[in-house]
Design a protein around this motif. Sequence first.
Motif, PDB file in Angstrom:
ATOM      1  N   GLU A  28       5.884  13.873   2.752  1.00 31.62           N
ATOM      2  CA  GLU A  28       5.412  12.986   1.697  1.00 31.62           C
ATOM      3  C   GLU A  28       6.260  13.170   0.442  1.00 31.62           C
ATOM      4  N   ASN A  64      11.488   4.816   4.698  1.00 27.84           N
ATOM      5  CA  ASN A  64      10.172   4.155   4.809  1.00 27.84           C
ATOM      6  C   ASN A  64       9.107   4.840   3.961  1.00 27.84           C
ATOM      7  N   GLY A  65       9.475   5.226   2.747  1.00 21.89           N
ATOM      8  CA  GLY A  65       8.515   5.813   1.828  1.00 21.89           C
ATOM      9  C   GLY A  65       8.233   7.282   2.030  1.00 21.89           C
ATOM     10  N   SER A  66       9.016   7.944   2.876  1.00 15.82           N
ATOM     11  CA  SER A  66       8.880   9.388   3.097  1.00 15.82           C
ATOM     12  C   SER A  66      10.244  10.055   2.932  1.00 15.82           C
ATOM     13  N   GLN A  74      -1.828  11.423  -1.395  1.00 16.19           N
ATOM     14  CA  GLN A  74      -2.665  12.404  -0.712  1.00 16.19           C
ATOM     15  C   GLN A  74      -2.637  13.748  -1.427  1.00 16.19           C
ATOM     16  N   ALA A 121       0.736   3.141  -5.712  1.00 10.32           N
ATOM     17  CA  ALA A 121      -0.403   2.289  -5.364  1.00 10.32           C
ATOM     18  C   ALA A 121      -0.806   2.435  -3.903  1.00 10.32           C
ATOM     19  N   ARG A 122       0.080   2.980  -3.077  1.00  9.23           N
ATOM     20  CA  ARG A 122      -0.257   3.181  -1.664  1.00  9.23           C
ATOM     21  C   ARG A 122      -1.271   4.302  -1.484  1.00  9.23           C
ATOM     22  N   GLY A 123      -1.431   5.136  -2.529  1.00  8.06           N
ATOM     23  CA  GLY A 123      -2.329   6.284  -2.441  1.00  8.06           C
ATOM     24  C   GLY A 123      -1.543   7.569  -2.343  1.00  8.06           C
ATOM     25  N   ARG A 167       4.594   0.774  -7.285  1.00  6.86           N
ATOM     26  CA  ARG A 167       4.294   0.284  -5.944  1.00  6.86           C
ATOM     27  C   ARG A 167       4.085   1.447  -4.987  1.00  6.86           C
ATOM     28  N   PHE A 168       4.915   2.484  -5.140  1.00  5.49           N
ATOM     29  CA  PHE A 168       4.773   3.673  -4.292  1.00  5.49           C
ATOM     30  C   PHE A 168       3.424   4.348  -4.547  1.00  5.49           C
ATOM     31  N   GLN A 209       9.098   0.017  -8.764  1.00  6.43           N
ATOM     32  CA  GLN A 209       9.123   0.698  -7.469  1.00  6.43           C
ATOM     33  C   GLN A 209       8.180   1.893  -7.463  1.00  6.43           C
TER      34      GLN A 209
END
Length: 278
Positions: free
Chosen positions: A156, A130-132, A184, A180-182, A177-178, A174
């Motif tokens: 992260e 899930n992106g992590s 940190q 673009a979520r920001g 897109r990743f 991809q």
Amino acid sequence: MPKLPDSEMPRTRGRPRAFNEKTEQNTIKSLDRALGVLKELAQIESATLSELATAMKESPATLYRVLTTFALHGIVEMDETAQTWHIGSEAYQIGSAFLRRTSLIDVSRPILRKLMQETGETANLGIEKNGSVFFMSQIETNAPIRAFFPPGTLSEMHASGIGKALLAHMDETQLKRFAARGLQTFTPHTLATPESLAADMVTTRERGYALDDQEKNLGMRCIAAPIQDAYGEVIAGISVSGPTTRVSTDHIETLAKSVMRAAQDVSNALGAKTSEPS
């Protein structure tokens, strides 16, 4: 073609006849709430009843009933002295079923141990979830100062060695897109812009390993390499992590060769056809 009555419809394995109904209709709300409590407690690791109630904006009485139910099954435990709640041993047993589901853990474990012994640093195994980065296994070094990512930890991707090793093998769409979520910022070294991350991904692919150079925690470095499956797809990453006093800049290349060799060993054990790292 006429529709068969429900009584004559073939049953789908693992689901009742009503499985096509909306998710809301098949959800037990009290169980959904209880699992939310468990996830929150796992994330904060330890909390008093009032702290957990505040974090979840729930009634202490409601949470107490949930926690005591879980406690009966050993899924959570309470420290009587500190009056704090923690995840229990039975939750670990349940979670271990996930780890046993894949041969990746079994194949990697002896290779992780060998990598730790060879480098003297903590060795880690992780996948994308899930992106992590989801850390699945770890062999800790005995050195007094060491990295610690217990199984189940999420981190992260853009500020993690394993995360960057996985990101480097995403396609351009991809990766955009990743980003673009920001992204940190954790330290002055964090790659927190899409441009800096994309440039680092090019370098990572060219040299064959990823480097987290104090990007999540000051004073710590991580070197990681990707693991491939039998289809040549990158499915996981392996790494070593340690303090900059030991994982010094003039030691990175030597450690990277060990990490890439370990990644190759795991990949080959999974059926991949990889070449010896240069």
